[in-house]
Design a protein around this motif. Structure first.
Motif, PDB file in Angstrom:
ATOM      1  N   ASP A  50      19.939  18.209  50.886  1.00 54.66           N
ATOM      2  CA  ASP A  50      21.325  17.550  50.744  1.00 54.66           C
ATOM      3  C   ASP A  50      21.380  17.300  49.247  1.00 54.66           C
ATOM      4  O   ASP A  50      21.013  16.281  48.715  1.00 54.66           O
ATOM      5  N   HIS A  53      23.232  14.031  48.011  1.00 53.23           N
ATOM      6  CA  HIS A  53      22.375  12.896  47.552  1.00 53.23           C
ATOM      7  C   HIS A  53      20.926  13.157  47.100  1.00 53.23           C
ATOM      8  O   HIS A  53      19.748  12.075  47.177  1.00 53.23           O
ATOM      9  N   LYS A  55      18.237  15.018  47.912  1.00 54.60           N
ATOM     10  CA  LYS A  55      17.285  14.897  48.825  1.00 54.60           C
ATOM     11  C   LYS A  55      16.879  16.232  49.530  1.00 54.60           C
ATOM     12  O   LYS A  55      17.747  17.025  49.521  1.00 54.60           O
TER      13      LYS A  55
END
Length: 71
Positions: A50, A53, A55
């Motif tokens: 991701d 974000h 992540k």
């Protein structure tokens, strides 16, 4: 008027086999601990990224994921 896009579930992550990630993105893979990189020996491990974000998650397809998991 309500935003109708709120009802559309988007896939905001990239998913690929961990071994593919290691070969396609060696500069990012180098930052992973050696124990994590060794998981790529198991063909069933995947990675979800991701980027929006910053992540990532690694696991089996059937795992309970935070990225792209059930809302």
């Amino acid at each position: 008027m309500k935003n109708m896009n709120n009802k559309i579930r988007r896939k905001d992550y990239i998913e690929m086999p961990l071994s593919t990630f290691l070969s396609q993105f060696p500069e990012l893979a180098a930052d992973l601990p050696l124990d994590v990189r060794r998981l790529a020996l198991d063909d069933h491990y995947i990675i979800r990224l991701d980027a929006a974000h910053c992540k990532l998650e690694i696991g089996y397809q059937e795992d309970d994921w935070l990225i792209g998991g059930r809302a």
